[in-house]
Design an enzyme around this catalytic site. Structure first.
Site, short mmCIF file in Angstrom:
data_model
loop_
_atom_site.label_atom_id
_atom_site.label_comp_id
_atom_site.label_asym_id
_atom_site.label_seq_id
_atom_site.Cartn_x
_atom_site.Cartn_y
_atom_site.Cartn_z
CG ASN A 144 49.23 71.24 79.36
OD1 ASN A 144 50.22 70.88 78.68
ND2 ASN A 144 48.24 72.39 78.97
CG HIS A 159 45.00 73.82 76.20
ND1 HIS A 159 45.37 75.12 75.92
CD2 HIS A 159 45.28 73.68 77.41
CE1 HIS A 159 45.76 75.62 77.36
NE2 HIS A 159 45.76 74.68 78.14
CD GLU A 188 47.83 77.39 76.27
OE1 GLU A 188 48.84 76.56 76.33
OE2 GLU A 188 48.03 78.27 77.49
N GLY A 237 47.24 80.88 83.03
CA GLY A 237 48.61 81.34 83.10
C GLY A 237 48.72 82.66 83.76
P1 PGA Z 1 48.12 77.23 84.31
O1 PGA Z 1 47.63 76.41 82.74
O2 PGA Z 1 47.77 76.36 85.43
O3 PGA Z 1 49.38 77.73 83.90
O4 PGA Z 1 47.15 78.43 84.29
C1 PGA Z 1 46.54 75.60 82.73
C2 PGA Z 1 46.29 75.05 81.38
O5 PGA Z 1 46.38 75.79 80.51
O6 PGA Z 1 46.14 73.86 81.51
#
Ligand code: PGA
Length: 250
Positions: A10, A97, A99, A172
């Protein structure tokens, strides 16, 4: 039960034309042996899907979008439909997601409609669920994820859908749940998916783990029962890291 693992990258709001070189570099590691063991999909920003198509296809890599609108077309400025993603060369689309749920106020009801739109367009939805830190600390992780599955996964969906468990606090941050917590959640998620789909279909549904998957922890996380691959954010931006994660399956 024969679920082929899936590693999906992603890219979020990252990636310019120059970044297509990373997809090209992924191909050199994604050899016949690895292809037999793990499916690899990149979800770049929509601006790059059409441009990435030849590069990805030649290397046996799949492409996905990061979101889609519920409608096939119409007066929705700035939105992209599942049909458009399909037309550009995508075979998957991430929906729900965290976000999107946070930044765009997407509820599980909206996510379900988007998952249906994906299926209508011939795309495989990767339906994301996951609890916040406060919810986990309050002991609500299972109930929150259970409800998200019930409300986000269309009851009539086929067993080809993908569900991604991504604890919001692990995205993240470099933090990950313990393998025991992942095992508990994924077993629970499969039960809840079965309650939605019925007919034993959940046995074929791939449940990805996502949230700070890195080359250093992929082996451990991917070997947990009921973990059928990874949804990778930051580490999917470079061929080196995402291929180190995929080779956990070699
Ligand atoms: P990350 O994100 O691997 O940077 O923790 C995962 C995601 O949001 O799909």
């Amino acid at each position: 039960m024969n679920r082929c693992p899936l590693v999906a990258g992603n890219w979020k709001m990252n990636g310019l034309i120059v970044s297509l070189a990373e997809i090209a570099a992924m191909r050199t590691v994604y050899d016949v042996g690895l292809k037999a063991r793990v499916e690899l999909v990149v979800c770049p920003p929509a601006t790059l899907i059409g441009l990435a198509l030849d590069i990805a296809t030649q290397g046996g890599l799949g492409l996905g979008g990061q979101d889609c609108h519920a409608a096939a077309s119409g007066a929705h400025t700035g939105d992209i439909s599942a049909e458009m993603l399909k037309d550009a060369g995508a075979s998957y689309v991430i929906v729900g997601h965290s976000e999107r749920r946070t930044d765009h106020g997407e509820t599980s009801a909206i996510v379900r409609v988007k998952a249906k739109a994906a299926l209508r367009a011939g795309l495989t939805p990767i339906i994301c669920v996951g609890e916040t830190r406060a919810q986990r600390e309050a002991g609500e992780a299972l109930s929150v994820v259970g409800r998200q599955i019930e409300e986000s996964v269309p009851a009539e969906a086929p067993e080809t859908i993908v569900v991604a468990y991504e604890p919001v606090w692990a995205i993240g941050t470099g933090l990950t749940p313990t393998p025991e917590d992942v095992a508990q959640m994924h077993a629970f998620a499969r039960e809840r998916i079965e309650a939605q789909l019925g007919g034993g279909k959940s046995e074929s549904v791939r449940i990805l783990y996502g949230g700070s998957v890195k080359p250093g922890n992929a082996g451990e996380l991917m070997s947990v029962a009921n973990v059928d691959g990874a949804l990778v954010g930051g580490a999917s931006l470079t061929a080196k890291d995402v291929m180190a994660i995929a080779t956990a399956y070699r």
